[in-house]
Design a protein around this motif. Structure first.
Motif, PDB file in Angstrom:
ATOM      1  N   PRO A   1       0.817  -1.228   0.000  1.00  3.26           N
ATOM      2  CA  PRO A   1       0.000   0.000   0.000  1.00  3.26           C
ATOM      3  C   PRO A   1       0.845   1.270   0.000  1.00  3.26           C
ATOM      4  O   PRO A   1       0.483   2.247  -0.651  1.00  3.26           O
ATOM      5  N   ILE A   2       2.008   1.227   0.643  1.00  2.00           N
ATOM      6  CA  ILE A   2       2.846   2.435   0.659  1.00  2.00           C
ATOM      7  C   ILE A   2       3.326   2.747  -0.767  1.00  2.00           C
ATOM      8  O   ILE A   2       3.275   3.892  -1.227  1.00  2.00           O
ATOM      9  N   THR A   3       3.754   1.716  -1.488  1.00  3.79           N
ATOM     10  CA  THR A   3       4.206   1.912  -2.872  1.00  3.79           C
ATOM     11  C   THR A   3       3.067   2.500  -3.702  1.00  3.79           C
ATOM     12  O   THR A   3       3.256   3.414  -4.518  1.00  3.79           O
ATOM     13  N   ASN A   4       1.859   1.958  -3.451  1.00  5.65           N
ATOM     14  CA  ASN A   4       0.668   2.431  -4.165  1.00  5.65           C
ATOM     15  C   ASN A   4       0.383   3.912  -3.903  1.00  5.65           C
ATOM     16  O   ASN A   4       0.105   4.674  -4.826  1.00  5.65           O
ATOM     17  N   VAL A   5       0.469   4.289  -2.626  1.00  9.94           N
ATOM     18  CA  VAL A   5       0.206   5.689  -2.253  1.00  9.94           C
ATOM     19  C   VAL A   5       1.242   6.592  -2.900  1.00  9.94           C
ATOM     20  O   VAL A   5       0.909   7.635  -3.476  1.00  9.94           O
ATOM     21  N   LEU A   6       2.501   6.172  -2.845  1.00  6.56           N
ATOM     22  CA  LEU A   6       3.573   6.999  -3.432  1.00  6.56           C
ATOM     23  C   LEU A   6       3.366   7.179  -4.933  1.00  6.56           C
ATOM     24  O   LEU A   6       3.499   8.279  -5.477  1.00  6.56           O
ATOM     25  N   LEU A   7       2.988   6.071  -5.576  1.00  4.85           N
ATOM     26  CA  LEU A   7       2.740   6.121  -7.024  1.00  4.85           C
ATOM     27  C   LEU A   7       1.613   7.110  -7.336  1.00  4.85           C
ATOM     28  O   LEU A   7       1.730   7.961  -8.224  1.00  4.85           O
ATOM     29  N   SER A   8       0.507   6.989  -6.571  1.00  5.44           N
ATOM     30  CA  SER A   8      -0.634   7.890  -6.769  1.00  5.44           C
ATOM     31  C   SER A   8      -0.194   9.342  -6.594  1.00  5.44           C
ATOM     32  O   SER A   8      -0.576  10.215  -7.382  1.00  5.44           O
TER      33      SER A   8
ATOM     34  N   ARG B   1      -7.953   6.102  -4.717  1.00 12.77           N
ATOM     35  CA  ARG B   1      -7.072   4.933  -4.637  1.00 12.77           C
ATOM     36  C   ARG B   1      -6.080   5.110  -3.469  1.00 12.77           C
ATOM     37  O   ARG B   1      -5.825   4.196  -2.684  1.00 12.77           O
ATOM     38  N   SER B   2      -5.561   6.337  -3.386  1.00 14.40           N
ATOM     39  CA  SER B   2      -4.595   6.627  -2.337  1.00 14.40           C
ATOM     40  C   SER B   2      -5.237   6.474  -0.958  1.00 14.40           C
ATOM     41  O   SER B   2      -4.670   5.872  -0.044  1.00 14.40           O
ATOM     42  N   LYS B   3      -6.476   7.005  -0.841  1.00 16.59           N
ATOM     43  CA  LYS B   3      -7.181   6.937   0.439  1.00 16.59           C
ATOM     44  C   LYS B   3      -7.431   5.472   0.834  1.00 16.59           C
ATOM     45  O   LYS B   3      -7.263   5.079   2.005  1.00 16.59           O
ATOM     46  N   LYS B   4      -7.835   4.665  -0.153  1.00 17.22           N
ATOM     47  CA  LYS B   4      -8.105   3.253   0.106  1.00 17.22           C
ATOM     48  C   LYS B   4      -6.858   2.556   0.667  1.00 17.22           C
ATOM     49  O   LYS B   4      -6.916   1.765   1.611  1.00 17.22           O
ATOM     50  N   ASN B   5      -5.711   2.907   0.052  1.00 10.68           N
ATOM     51  CA  ASN B   5      -4.465   2.298   0.516  1.00 10.68           C
ATOM     52  C   ASN B   5      -4.069   2.783   1.905  1.00 10.68           C
ATOM     53  O   ASN B   5      -3.546   2.014   2.714  1.00 10.68           O
ATOM     54  N   VAL B   6      -4.317   4.085   2.160  1.00 14.83           N
ATOM     55  CA  VAL B   6      -3.994   4.606   3.496  1.00 14.83           C
ATOM     56  C   VAL B   6      -4.880   3.923   4.536  1.00 14.83           C
ATOM     57  O   VAL B   6      -4.425   3.531   5.626  1.00 14.83           O
ATOM     58  N   LEU B   7      -6.182   3.723   4.190  1.00  6.25           N
ATOM     59  CA  LEU B   7      -7.095   3.040   5.116  1.00  6.25           C
ATOM     60  C   LEU B   7      -6.629   1.602   5.371  1.00  6.25           C
ATOM     61  O   LEU B   7      -6.690   1.086   6.486  1.00  6.25           O
ATOM     62  N   ARG B   8      -6.169   0.966   4.280  1.00  4.25           N
ATOM     63  CA  ARG B   8      -5.677  -0.407   4.396  1.00  4.25           C
ATOM     64  C   ARG B   8      -4.466  -0.458   5.342  1.00  4.25           C
ATOM     65  O   ARG B   8      -4.383  -1.326   6.218  1.00  4.25           O
TER      66      ARG B   8
END
Ligand code: ADP
Length: 482
Positions: A276-283, A305-312
């Protein structure tokens, strides 16, 4: 049959000389009734009496009250008279009433006129008795230390036969009542010491008279009985030529498990939190570029998408945090009185809002009031429901039933999902356990472990029933009143 007196008191001067010469041993001359006729100088100097204190008196005055009550003085005289000789160890009361441990030898003697006497020679063995007592109490002390030590302690001879072992050793090796003295240590550990590693080390220690430390021994026949020991060995230096060795066996199973848990935890943090961190950074990188072009639609999508990953991330960090908190024993329930069904509704509504396409039905029998930690129970039901959705495999019907039985309220969360293999079912409430086929789905295997801890803290039970490919039912029950 009385034996003939062995000595003849035939020459008064000769006897007197002998009697008075004795420097070390105290001597008393008694008649056969036990009356003291004469004492020597050694007696006077040893026990503080004057001649007149004892002569003409019964020798029972030299015995303790306890021995007098047991008739020991009379028995001693009777034994000397009937057998010609008698030996005894007892306390002698000195003039100052101090008692001292003595050994006495009474011999029957006869004078020229044929009159019979008893000659009693007394040796003061108090010092010896004190040392004996000291040795006994030291040995008792050593025994009680060995008993109270948690570590297994065992002494082996050069053939690796057990000479001595404490209770903990028998307990650690589950020997029960088995007699372990003389047992063959090599045989005892054979099933645990697969490559004979430990055995070779001990043999080397015996031959070289050099010990070793911190060697690990793993006993694992199945995972439930797995035990890990740390073994320390040193040669016994007791002055003998024997090559005995002392082994101290320390159970480190719990410590090792804690180390493994910690490694698992670090592993999970590495794997699960990185995605999820990689995902947030990418977003965020994409967002930076998009802000220039003002493409609101894509920006919104990326923000979601970023919010979903932060929640995860948040969820996983919370689970990790909770699990360490619970494991460290900082887990306190905040109990209140509430309607049980209200708590269920709260959990259902939360899950339903996030997953509106799922149908969660509640069979609600009664408006039962319970005293429990409402927030923690919502956590359990949410977790059960979350799993039913996560492992639904496309089947969207979930049913919750509430029943009351024997003062317990029981909840069942039933799904139609992918189910759990029989072999995995006993482990699903374990920390970090995840069934193989669900590895590709998000999760860290802590949810059910937390549920179990919460329900156990309520003195309740958790369990599950499942058929692989045919849905699962997760249960918990807690007492209506604490
Ligand atoms: P996580 O879901 O994070 O992996 P849990 O402790 O909640 O951790 O669950 C442990 C494992 O139990 C899951 O990985 C999954 O294999 C299995 N499991 C739990 N609930 C269900 C369910 N309703 N259906 C099928 N498998 C389940």
């Amino acid at each position: 049959m009385p034996q003939a007196p062995v000595a003849i008191y035939n020459h008064l001067n000769y006897f007197n000389a002998l009697f008075h010469e004795a420097k070390e041993n105290a001597v008393l001359l008694l008649d056969t009734d036990g009356i003291v006729l004469e004492v020597n100088k050694a007696f006077i100097s040893s026990f503080g009496y004057e001649r007149d204190d004892v002569c003409g008196k019964h020798f029972r005055m030299l015995f303790t009250e306890e021995d007098r009550l047991k008739d020991r003085p009379d028995k001693e005289i009777a034994a000397a008279v009937s057998q010609g000789q008698a030996y005894d160890n007892n306390y002698l009361v000195q003039k100052d009433n101090v008692i001292t441990w003595v050994s006495g030898e009474s011999t029957l003697i006869k004078d020229e006129a044929g009159k019979i006497y008893v000659l009693k020679i007394i040796q003061n063995i108090n010092e010896q008795k004190i040392s004996e007592n000291a040795i006994i109490s030291l040995s008792n002390f050593t025994d009680s230390i060995l008993k109270s030590i948690e570590d297994g302690i065992v002494v082996l001879n050069k053939d690796l036969k057990i000479i001595r072992a404490n209770e903990s050793f028998s307990r650690l090796f589950a020997l029960g009542e088995t007699k372990i003295a003389d047992a063959d240590f090599a045989k005892l550990i054979a099933r645990y010491d697969k490559n004979n590693d430990l055995l070779h080390k001990i043999q080397l220690a015996v031959s070289s008279k050099k010990g070793f430390s911190n060697v690990q021994l793993q006993l694992s026949e199945n995972t439930a009985q797995e035990k890990i020991f740390e073994v320390n060995c040193s040669p016994v230096k007791d002055g003998s030529t024997e090559s005995n060795v002392l082994l101290i066996v320390h159970d480190i199973t719990v410590q090792k498990q804690a180390e493994r848990d910690r490694d698992d935890m670090i592993g999970f943090i590495g794997h699960e939190l990185r995605n999820p961190i990689t995902n947030v950074l990418l977003s965020h990188n994409l967002l930076e570029a998009l802000v220039e072009t003002n493409d609101a639609g894509t920006i919104k999508e990326l923000l979601e998408r970023s919010k979903k990953n932060v929640l995860r991330l948040n969820r996983m960090i919370n689970e990790l945090y909770n699990s360490t908190k619970i494991n460290a024993g900082h887990f306190e329930l905040e109990k209140t009185e509430f309607y049980f069904t209200d708590m269920i509704s709260e959990a259902v509504e939360t899950v339903q809002m996030l997953h509106p396409d799922y149908k969660i039905a509640v069979d609600n029998s009664a408006g039962t009031v319970v005293t429990a930690d409402r927030y923690r129970l919502v956590q359990v039901v949410t977790n059960y429901l979350g799993n039913s959705i996560k492992y639904a495999g496309g089947k969207k019907d979930i049913r919750i039933s509430i029943t009351i039985q024997n003062n317990f309220v029981e909840v069942a969360v039933k799904d139609q999902g992918i189910g759990i293999a029989k072999a995995h079912l006993p482990f699903i409430f374990d920390r970090f356990f995840r069934a193989e086929k669900t590895m590709n789905l998000e999760g860290i295997g802590l949810g059910l472990f937390l549920c179990k801890q919460i329900i156990h803290a309520h003195n309740g039970h958790v369990w599950a029933e499942s058929e692989e490919g045919d849905g699962s039912t997760f249960y918990f029950s807690i007492p209506l009143r604490p």
